[in-house]
Each structure stands twice: as C-alpha cells, then as structure tokens.
Scaffold this motif. Structure first.
Motif, PDB file in Angstrom:
ATOM      1  N   TYR A  73       0.730  -1.213  -0.138  1.00  0.00           N
ATOM      2  CA  TYR A  73      -0.008   0.033   0.203  1.00  0.00           C
ATOM      3  C   TYR A  73       0.930   1.134  -0.020  1.00  0.00           C
ATOM      4  O   TYR A  73       0.630   2.254   0.784  1.00  0.00           O
ATOM      5  CB  TYR A  73      -0.818  -0.064   1.106  1.00  0.00           C
ATOM      6  CG  TYR A  73      -2.062  -0.907   0.931  1.00  0.00           C
ATOM      7  CD1 TYR A  73      -3.189  -0.910   0.148  1.00  0.00           C
ATOM      8  CD2 TYR A  73      -2.139  -2.425   1.622  1.00  0.00           C
ATOM      9  CE1 TYR A  73      -4.042  -1.796  -0.011  1.00  0.00           C
ATOM     10  CE2 TYR A  73      -2.714  -3.178   1.646  1.00  0.00           C
ATOM     11  CZ  TYR A  73      -3.941  -2.975   0.510  1.00  0.00           C
ATOM     12  OH  TYR A  73      -5.111  -3.986   0.170  1.00  0.00           O
TER      13      TYR A  73
ATOM     14  N   TYR B  18       1.940   4.092  -2.164  1.00  0.00           N
ATOM     15  CA  TYR B  18       1.508   4.848  -3.374  1.00  0.00           C
ATOM     16  C   TYR B  18       2.882   5.597  -4.041  1.00  0.00           C
ATOM     17  O   TYR B  18       3.014   5.941  -5.094  1.00  0.00           O
ATOM     18  CB  TYR B  18       0.499   5.898  -3.065  1.00  0.00           C
ATOM     19  CG  TYR B  18      -0.945   5.188  -3.003  1.00  0.00           C
ATOM     20  CD1 TYR B  18      -1.522   4.745  -4.128  1.00  0.00           C
ATOM     21  CD2 TYR B  18      -1.374   5.032  -1.644  1.00  0.00           C
ATOM     22  CE1 TYR B  18      -2.842   4.197  -3.918  1.00  0.00           C
ATOM     23  CE2 TYR B  18      -2.545   4.319  -1.566  1.00  0.00           C
ATOM     24  CZ  TYR B  18      -3.445   3.825  -2.522  1.00  0.00           C
ATOM     25  OH  TYR B  18      -4.540   3.286  -2.552  1.00  0.00           O
ATOM     26  N   ILE B  19       3.595   5.958  -3.062  1.00  0.00           N
ATOM     27  CA  ILE B  19       5.139   6.271  -3.524  1.00  0.00           C
ATOM     28  C   ILE B  19       6.146   5.016  -2.872  1.00  0.00           C
ATOM     29  O   ILE B  19       5.874   4.835  -1.749  1.00  0.00           O
ATOM     30  CB  ILE B  19       5.706   7.605  -2.838  1.00  0.00           C
ATOM     31  CG1 ILE B  19       4.631   8.635  -3.303  1.00  0.00           C
ATOM     32  CG2 ILE B  19       6.949   7.867  -3.300  1.00  0.00           C
ATOM     33  CD1 ILE B  19       4.877  10.038  -2.619  1.00  0.00           C
TER      34      ILE B  19
ATOM     35  N   TYR C 143       8.785  10.182   4.700  1.00  0.00           N
ATOM     36  CA  TYR C 143       8.080   9.321   3.943  1.00  0.00           C
ATOM     37  C   TYR C 143       6.824   9.170   4.757  1.00  0.00           C
ATOM     38  O   TYR C 143       6.922   8.431   5.822  1.00  0.00           O
ATOM     39  CB  TYR C 143       8.991   8.006   3.704  1.00  0.00           C
ATOM     40  CG  TYR C 143       8.371   7.033   2.868  1.00  0.00           C
ATOM     41  CD1 TYR C 143       7.885   7.380   1.630  1.00  0.00           C
ATOM     42  CD2 TYR C 143       8.350   5.919   3.466  1.00  0.00           C
ATOM     43  CE1 TYR C 143       7.352   6.239   0.813  1.00  0.00           C
ATOM     44  CE2 TYR C 143       7.656   4.717   2.511  1.00  0.00           C
ATOM     45  CZ  TYR C 143       7.237   4.880   1.165  1.00  0.00           C
ATOM     46  OH  TYR C 143       6.660   4.016   0.632  1.00  0.00           O
TER      47      TYR C 143
ATOM     48  N   LEU D 172       2.915   7.098   4.805  1.00  0.00           N
ATOM     49  CA  LEU D 172       1.953   6.193   3.891  1.00  0.00           C
ATOM     50  C   LEU D 172       0.577   6.554   4.560  1.00  0.00           C
ATOM     51  O   LEU D 172       0.450   6.556   5.937  1.00  0.00           O
ATOM     52  CB  LEU D 172       2.445   5.061   4.057  1.00  0.00           C
ATOM     53  CG  LEU D 172       3.816   4.485   3.481  1.00  0.00           C
ATOM     54  CD1 LEU D 172       4.179   3.240   3.721  1.00  0.00           C
ATOM     55  CD2 LEU D 172       3.675   5.094   1.840  1.00  0.00           C
TER      56      LEU D 172
ATOM     57  N   ALA E  57       0.315   8.880  -0.606  1.00  0.00           N
ATOM     58  CA  ALA E  57       1.663   8.842   0.024  1.00  0.00           C
ATOM     59  C   ALA E  57       2.367  10.215  -0.002  1.00  0.00           C
ATOM     60  O   ALA E  57       1.965  10.751  -1.151  1.00  0.00           O
ATOM     61  CB  ALA E  57       2.603   7.686  -0.303  1.00  0.00           C
ATOM     62  N   MET E  58       3.339  10.738   0.485  1.00  0.00           N
ATOM     63  CA  MET E  58       4.106  11.740   0.723  1.00  0.00           C
ATOM     64  C   MET E  58       5.556  11.448   1.029  1.00  0.00           C
ATOM     65  O   MET E  58       5.882  10.742   1.714  1.00  0.00           O
ATOM     66  CB  MET E  58       3.633  12.953   1.474  1.00  0.00           C
ATOM     67  CG  MET E  58       4.313  14.259   0.939  1.00  0.00           C
ATOM     68  SD  MET E  58       3.735  15.826   1.852  1.00  0.00           S
ATOM     69  CE  MET E  58       4.028  15.672   3.296  1.00  0.00           C
ATOM     70  N   VAL E  59       6.680  12.154   0.157  1.00  0.00           N
ATOM     71  CA  VAL E  59       7.877  12.056   0.385  1.00  0.00           C
ATOM     72  C   VAL E  59       8.378  13.372   0.135  1.00  0.00           C
ATOM     73  O   VAL E  59       8.007  14.164  -0.560  1.00  0.00           O
ATOM     74  CB  VAL E  59       8.663  11.204  -0.648  1.00  0.00           C
ATOM     75  CG1 VAL E  59       8.547  11.569  -2.145  1.00  0.00           C
ATOM     76  CG2 VAL E  59      10.079  10.933  -0.227  1.00  0.00           C
TER      77      VAL E  59
ATOM     78  N   SER F 236       7.487  14.642  -3.434  1.00  0.00           N
ATOM     79  CA  SER F 236       5.991  14.880  -4.252  1.00  0.00           C
ATOM     80  C   SER F 236       4.892  14.039  -3.060  1.00  0.00           C
ATOM     81  O   SER F 236       5.243  13.622  -2.064  1.00  0.00           O
ATOM     82  CB  SER F 236       5.939  13.849  -5.446  1.00  0.00           C
ATOM     83  OG  SER F 236       6.253  12.524  -5.033  1.00  0.00           O
ATOM     84  N   ILE F 237       3.841  14.644  -3.565  1.00  0.00           N
ATOM     85  CA  ILE F 237       2.470  13.839  -2.834  1.00  0.00           C
ATOM     86  C   ILE F 237       1.604  13.125  -4.237  1.00  0.00           C
ATOM     87  O   ILE F 237       1.443  13.850  -5.100  1.00  0.00           O
ATOM     88  CB  ILE F 237       1.699  14.815  -2.077  1.00  0.00           C
ATOM     89  CG1 ILE F 237       0.558  14.249  -1.435  1.00  0.00           C
ATOM     90  CG2 ILE F 237       1.450  15.977  -2.853  1.00  0.00           C
ATOM     91  CD1 ILE F 237       0.019  15.155  -0.342  1.00  0.00           C
ATOM     92  N   LYS F 238       1.204  11.977  -3.458  1.00  0.00           N
ATOM     93  CA  LYS F 238       0.484  11.276  -4.616  1.00  0.00           C
ATOM     94  C   LYS F 238      -1.022  10.638  -4.007  1.00  0.00           C
ATOM     95  O   LYS F 238      -0.822  10.148  -2.754  1.00  0.00           O
ATOM     96  CB  LYS F 238       1.013   9.807  -5.016  1.00  0.00           C
ATOM     97  CG  LYS F 238       2.352   9.993  -6.006  1.00  0.00           C
ATOM     98  CD  LYS F 238       2.761   9.053  -6.633  1.00  0.00           C
ATOM     99  CE  LYS F 238       4.117   9.175  -7.450  1.00  0.00           C
ATOM    100  NZ  LYS F 238       4.634   8.204  -8.513  1.00  0.00           N
TER     101      LYS F 238
END
Lengths: 351, 351
Positions: free
Chosen positions: A231, A233-234, B240, B242, B247-249, B258-260
């Motif tokens: 799970y 997404y990144i 990082y 979740l 998710a975001m990094v 980025s954020i997805k």
C-alpha cells in the motif's frame, strides 16, 4: 552419451507455470513435454504449445518419459506433490516459497534422503540484476565495509485478489516476497544472524500479512532492513547500501540510482547551514569534490543459469546452486520473523 | 503599561548562542543586552554588536536589568545554569536537549514549581516547514488515515569534532537530533506509544551514538521510523508518509518531493510485469490515471512565533507553546530508546 535431453512436465500451469515453460525453452537441455493443472483451461494454453495435457498427477508420475516435475501450484500443494514425485523417482523443481513452513520442508528433505533424485527450489531472484550489482559491490568492498543494507519492494495495489490473500494457501507477503529478499540477503551477508525484529502489516488484510518490516543484525554488527509493502503509493528504493567509503541506491527495476564513493580527500570542518527553522553543522552537505558520483554499474546476468544448473546437477556435472540447506535457513528465519511479529519481541540467536 | 521590552542575556555565545541573538532581534519585544561565555573570544563577537560582556554568570544573575537568561552552552551545563537563573527570579530559555536525562529535567521542574518565572525549551524544529507540511497532511487526512511515518536526517560527515562526540557533555545524535525528530513525531501523532525498539549506531564513535534507528508503534497501530545517520554518503528522504489514500515524500530541506493521492478510480486486476529475473503481479505499477501527483505543498511559517510566545507567556497573554511536560515526554522516550538499544529488547508500555 548421458547428455540426452531431459523431459519435464509442469504441474500447475498458471502464470508461474507458464513462465517455467519459457525459462526451460531457453535452455538446450530440458524439454517441456506436458502439463497438468486441475483447471482444464490452463492446460489448453499448453496444448497450443503442443504440450500434452495429462489427465492426473498420477499419469504424470507414472509416465516413464518424465524426468523432471516442475511444481508451480499454489503453495499449500507443494509438499504433497513434491513428495509424491520424489517417491516416483522424478527430479523435482519447485516454485518458491518451497512450503508453508520449515516442518513441511523437512518432510520433503527426509524423503529426498531416500531418493537418488534431486530437488531444486526456484529462488529465481538470485538472478535479479539489481541484487547481483549490490552483491558485487558488497563482495569487492567497492564502497568499503558495508555496515547497513536496506532491501525493499513496494507496490500499491494490495495483494492480488486470489489465493495469495489466504493463509491456508500459503499467501501473504512474507512467503511471497520475503522469501526472495531474505534468501538474497543471507547469500550476500554470509555470516550468522545475531538477532531479528519483525513487524507484519495487515493494513487491509485479515488472514495474511500484506507487508512487513524486518530488522536483522548480523554477528559482525552489520544491520539490514528487509521490507515489503503493498500500500505504498510512493515507492522507496529497492536497495540502499551504506559503506565506510560510500553508499549506493538502486531506485527501481530500471536500475536508476547512483553510487557515491568517498575519495579520501579530507575537507575542512563543516560550516553550519540553515536547514528549516534551525542551523545544523552535522548535517551540512559534503563538499561534492570529496565524492565520486557514478550511475549504478551494470553487470551481465545469465538467466539460463538456474535450469542449466538443474540439468548439470542431474548429470552429475555440477554442484546445485540453490542448496536445500540455504532454502531451509530462509524458511526458519521467516518463521522466526513471524514469531517476532506475533510476540512483539526481538528474537536472538546464541552463537 | 506592561508591554515594555524584556531584556535578555545569552549565556554560551557559540553558534547557537549567536543564532539566538538573531532570532530575538527579529521580535519586537525582547532586547539582547549582553552575553556571557567562558571563552572571551566568543563574547568579543557580542561586543561587536554592542552587547555587554559579563564577567561571570553571577554578574548576569545579579543584574536586575536582566529579565531572561538564554542558555546555549554545551548540554551538560544546562541544568546548573537553568536552576541558578530560576532561583534568581529570571525567566529562562534553554537550548535543546534540555538536559542530559529526565532526572536532571525533573530537578529543574521541581525548582520551577517554587518560582514565579517561566522556563522555555527551544524546540525550534517544530517550526521547520517540512514538518509543518507533514503535520498538515496528517491532521487533515489529506492522504487518508496515515499508518506509517518515516522521519530521517542523514549527513555524511560524522559528528563534528567538538563536545558533540563526548558523552559527558551530552553528545551523540540521539540527544542532538533525536530530540527534535521525536518531539515533532509526538506532537503530530497525538496518542500513547505502545512500544519501541531502538538501535544506536557507533560506526566511528566510541563514547556516543553517531546515529540511531528507532521504531515506534502507537496505540492505534500507526508505526513510525525515526532515524539519524552521520555516515550516509547518500541521503534518504527527510519524510516518507503512507496513508490509506496516498503517500508523500519530502526529499530534502529544499522541499523537493511529491505527494500522490489515490483518486478512487478503480482499475482492473494487474497484469504481471517482468521485474529483474522474474514476473510480479503484486508489484506491477499502478495505472497512473488512478493517481493525482503533486509537488510538495508549501505553507507559510512564522519563525518569530517561539520568541513571541516567550514574551507573551511572560506577560500572561498566551499559553506556552513548547510545554515542559512535552519536553519531559521526549526525554523519557529517548531514555527508553537508549535502554532498548543497550538491552537489544523491545520496550513496551502498558496503557
């Protein structure tokens, strides 16, 4: 002339079974002659490739033309099929995870002792280029002494909606991907494990783990983080390796990433930098002149080596590459990891 | 008129002491009038800014002009200086880590109870933009329910060659950076800690940790990985995160990353892909149409808030932002982390 082709039948002709057909076809020495699957439609795929559709496992085993049985069924079937095939005098290639637990594997190995045939587990990810690159860096100390290794595989689709979600069928990410990552780690860091700590995730699963984080400390103090997520997404890099003289990261299966070597050119004490709301001297970036930066080095991989080795081992010309005691070590370590997650405690090994 | 400017003296005028001068100068309400440092050359820097060079700590404390003592000495001096200043009726601002351990902090808090003055710990990294961005994502569930958080700071220079390498002076990365990362994590994930497991690294240090890896499981099951490294020639992302819906990094202090977001558009079951030497269905990449990808969102940060709050709290106009019981919680958690690393065991908290 003993170098005659060996005949193989693939039992379980789903995605992996079909992949074994392709793999075997790339070798010169083994010939796939048929398939058996409880789902007729799967065998129809084989029929299109002129493969015989066997009517039962018994028919496969009783066929004296068959030298090698390739087992690519769901995991919970492995043990029984392997043992039957061994008892019929067949050589056996079995998909990973070899069995649901070390006890089942021991049952197989006990039968194997009474046989003249060979038993091979398809730990195919020992031939992943990303792993072999890291192993080369590790073995040749190209970034100095490696003191920390992270090996991760992240997806974002959860567990595919089939038997991989069911414990009874040997589902879960520890058995599916853990078995690869741990196997490779133990092959690379060739020393005893001192302790481990594991935490399974069950984000949207009930019955099995949909990921895990596993920390391993080896006898020398080298640490490893093994992680599978479904799970994410990144995705974080496949490999992150720290050495006394450099570091390497492999981002993905396209082998993006970099390797940085410290060139032993000393630099003056760092000046503090502004980072966020504060100053930091410790985390000030290194003068780039003290580092050599390269792309991930590529190496050539012989994907045929597994089945070539199956054939050559059967012929007595070669030593088995994926050794059964190595497979057992991975099964036992996975069991300890599950136990650690269940109890919430560290597992320690006395040496 | 109670809104008269307060006078501050900075005790310990090294890098952080000088940074406090700059920070205080940005507020309207506090005026730095002098410094004291056992190294005369440090005070000379203050003299260039028209700051009085006090001849002793006693002179600072006996000066009735002085309302606030800012303590920015090496860590092992904090406790004694803070307690003396409180006893002289001064307000005190103290650098982090507040003390070497929770017992020393308790000694301070015991004295504080008998005083009419205030005691503030400069947990300045609560105002780091990277953290505040993550906290905003977390608080507003912008990527759904967050189930895992990694907060890391990696450098490659080891520990700077001063007192930060010495245990007696309060050195080591747990006290230097752990104190920030843990403080922020506890502020964000506002729930009890269920268990932790920590491993200090001592790659080239003997006396103190030059990094650590700390796993925390919160009561709800949310997990966190807190990590500091000083021999990382390649740095992993600062954050990082979740969540159930994304998710975001955040890669670095320049806020690359980025954020997805998962847009809830379902897609068909994955087709296996070739990855390395094998097929994988589980790790097949997601159809990018099911994700919204954005840069790390920026937010505005008021870096003056800490000292404005110091002033307003002293004036009775505001509640203290960095609460002393929060600082104590971090000190205790760090002690448990050290204990976990020393024993190699998980620390569990009963609720």
């Amino acid at each position: 002339m003993t170098n005659i082709k060996k005949n193989a039948v693939i039992v379980g002709f789903g995605g992996m079974g079909q992949q074994h057909r392709r793999l075997i076809n790339r070798t010169k020495h083994i010939h796939v002659i048929g398939t058996f699957d409880i789902v007729k439609e799967k065998m129809d795929i084989g029929v299109d490739f002129q493969l015989k559709a066997y009517s039962s496992l018994k028919e496969v085993l009783e066929d004296e033309q068959v030298d090698i049985v390739v087992v690519a069924t769901p995991n919970h079937e492995h043990k029984n099929i392997v043992i039957q095939a061994l008892k019929y005098g067949k050589h056996v290639v079995c998909e990973k995870p070899v069995t649901l637990n070390s006890r089942e594997l021991q049952d197989i190995l006990d039968v194997l002792k009474t046989c003249d045939t060979h038993f091979f587990v398809h730990q195919n990810r020992r031939w992943d280029e990303d792993y072999l690159i890291v192993k080369d860096i590790y073995d040749h100390q190209k970034i100095g002494d490696v003191f920390h290794i992270e090996t991760k595989v992240h997806g974002s689709r959860g567990i595919p909606g089939d038997w991989r979600k069911e414990k009874a069928y040997g589902g879960g990410m520890m058995l599916d991907w853990g078995v690869h990552l741990i196997d490779r780690l133990l092959m690379m860091v060739n020393e005893p494990v001192e302790s481990l700590f594991c935490k399974l995730s069950t984000i949207r699963t009930q019955d099995v783990d949909d990921g895990f984080t596993l920390h391993i400390t080896f006898k020398s103090g080298t640490t490893a983080l093994v992680e599978v997520g479904t799970y994410n997404y990144i995705q974080m890099p496949l490999w992150y390796v720290l050495g006394s003289q450099g570091a390497m990261v492999i981002d993905d299966w396209d082998l993006n990433g970099s390797i940085k070597y410290f060139n032993n050119q000393m630099e003056k004490d760092a000046k503090p930098i502004i980072a966020g709301a504060g100053l930091t001297k410790t985390m000030a970036p290194r003068n780039e002149e003290t580092l050599i930066v390269e792309k991930v080095p590529r190496i050539s991989v012989d994907y045929n080596e597994f089945y070539d080795n199956v054939f050559n081992t059967i012929q007595g010309h070669d030593e088995q590459i994926v050794k059964n005691h190595e497979v057992m070590a991975v099964m036992k370590l996975m069991e300890d990891a599950l136990k650690s997650s269940e109890t919430g405690e560290v597992i320690r090994y006395s040496s």
